[in-house]
Design an enzyme around this catalytic site. Structure first.
Site, PDB file in Angstrom:
ATOM      1  N   SER A  17       0.843  -1.209   0.000  1.00 19.55           N
ATOM      2  CA  SER A  17       0.000   0.000   0.000  1.00 19.55           C
ATOM      3  C   SER A  17       0.879   1.260   0.000  1.00 19.55           C
ATOM      4  O   SER A  17       0.502   2.278  -0.575  1.00 19.55           O
ATOM      5  CB  SER A  17      -0.980  -0.008   1.169  1.00 19.55           C
ATOM      6  OG  SER A  17      -0.311   0.148   2.387  1.00 19.55           O
ATOM      7  N   HIS A 113       8.661   2.981   9.109  1.00 23.68           N
ATOM      8  CA  HIS A 113       8.390   1.998  10.160  1.00 23.68           C
ATOM      9  C   HIS A 113       7.199   2.485  10.999  1.00 23.68           C
ATOM     10  O   HIS A 113       7.127   3.671  11.339  1.00 23.68           O
ATOM     11  CB  HIS A 113       9.630   1.813  11.033  1.00 23.68           C
ATOM     12  CG  HIS A 113       9.469   0.732  12.049  1.00 23.68           C
ATOM     13  ND1 HIS A 113       9.505  -0.610  11.723  1.00 23.68           N
ATOM     14  CD2 HIS A 113       9.238   0.792  13.379  1.00 23.68           C
ATOM     15  CE1 HIS A 113       9.314  -1.324  12.814  1.00 23.68           C
ATOM     16  NE2 HIS A 113       9.147  -0.501  13.838  1.00 23.68           N
TER      17      HIS A 113
HETATM   18  C1  GAR Z   1       4.056  -0.661   6.678  1.00 26.67           C
HETATM   19  O1  GAR Z   1       3.204  -0.406   7.777  1.00 26.67           O
HETATM   20  C2  GAR Z   1       5.494  -0.344   7.035  1.00 26.67           C
HETATM   21  O2  GAR Z   1       5.617   0.731   7.928  1.00 26.67           O
HETATM   22  C3  GAR Z   1       5.932  -1.627   7.676  1.00 26.67           C
HETATM   23  O3  GAR Z   1       5.369  -2.624   6.848  1.00 26.67           O
HETATM   24  C4  GAR Z   1       4.105  -2.162   6.381  1.00 26.67           C
HETATM   25  C5  GAR Z   1       4.009  -2.453   4.908  1.00 26.67           C
HETATM   26  O4  GAR Z   1       2.716  -2.200   4.430  1.00 26.67           O
HETATM   27  N1  GAR Z   1       7.358  -1.727   7.723  1.00 26.67           N
HETATM   28  C6  GAR Z   1       8.028  -2.269   8.744  1.00 26.67           C
HETATM   29  O5  GAR Z   1       7.489  -2.777   9.710  1.00 26.67           O
HETATM   30  C7  GAR Z   1       9.551  -2.194   8.623  1.00 26.67           C
HETATM   31  N2  GAR Z   1      10.165  -2.729   9.763  1.00 26.67           N
HETATM   32  P1  GAR Z   1       2.419  -2.109   2.886  1.00 26.67           P
HETATM   33  O6  GAR Z   1       2.998  -3.379   2.246  1.00 26.67           O
HETATM   34  O7  GAR Z   1       0.940  -2.054   2.769  1.00 26.67           O
HETATM   35  O8  GAR Z   1       3.100  -0.880   2.366  1.00 26.67           O
END
Ligand code: GAR
Length: 213
Positions: A17, A113
């Site tokens: 996303s 993060h």
């Molecule tokens: C996001 O919330 C990002 O902040 C987190 O993974 C999610 C990915 O969501 N990242 C971490 O936790 C890094 N340590 P998405 O695939 O929908 O963008």
């Protein structure tokens, strides 16, 4: 004044996303970059579909098919260099990086993060925040220094945790913040409002001083 748009690569492992928010901001003309490549370690991930739909080149790989982490990162690095990528944007890329990419892109690699770092690095940051009973959590964008969700912080946004919030409730409020913040930080970098060279240099001097008091 530079005319050519900044060349970026996005790394993601899951839904993507945040990748979508960046791609949408580019399309809407709010972000002066070209996404040269999506790098994904899970060929079946939804983010791969999103990139293909947006017409963005994709490099997927299966880490198990390589002799080491360094070996697949060398392959990624070749692709980034081929495409003259200037900025690497980690957006839910759930792999520990090695010195191969961290050193090549020190000062040119960002991560997002879902906590107010340095609190709650690693997996399940939202769950960790709830388990600790914190009243405020948030989102952090930082330069990547090779530690677990560590490196100089570029931007943060806070959000209050309400009584009775579940992990799902909080994630629902955190995602839109991420989708707003990440493209904005990248645009600030493009426009020079965030000076990555200075931030990386200051960080190097701080580390030197700590090592040689
Ligand atoms: C996001 O919330 C990002 O902040 C987190 O993974 C999610 C990915 O969501 N990242 C971490 O936790 C890094 N340590 P998405 O695939 O929908 O963008």
């Amino acid at each position: 004044m530079r005319k050519a748009p900044f060349r970026i690569a996005v790394f993601a492992s899951g839904s993507g996303s945040n990748f979508q928010a960046i791609a949408d901001a580019v399309k809407a003309g709010r972000l002066d970059v070209t996404i040269e490549l999506l790098v994904c370690d899970r060929p079946q991930a939804k983010v791969v579909e999103r990139a293909r739909e947006a017409g963005i080149p994709v490099f997927t790989f299966n880490p198990k098919e390589y002799a080491s982490r360094q070996a697949y990162e060398q392959e990624i690095l070749r692709q980034l260099q081929d495409k003259q990528v200037e900025l690497v944007v980690l957006a839910g890329y759930m792999r520990i990086l090695t010195e191969v990419l961290v050193e090549a892109y020190w000062g040119r690699m960002l991560n997002i993060h879902p906590s107010l770092l340095p609190s709650f690095p690693g997996l399940h940051a939202v769950r960790q925040a709830l388990a600790h009973g914190v009243k405020v959590t948030g989102v952090t964008v930082h330069l990547v220094d090779g530690g677990l969700d560590s490196g100089p912080i570029l931007a943060q946004r806070a959000l209050a945790i309400e009584n009775g919030d579940t992990e799902e409730d909080l994630e629902k409020r955190i995602h839109p913040i991420e989708h707003d913040l990440y493209p904005q930080v990248i645009q600030d970098i493009v426009q020079g409002a965030i000076d990555l060279d200075r931030i990386a240099k200051d960080h190097n001097s701080t580390i030197d001083r700590m090592n040689n008091p």
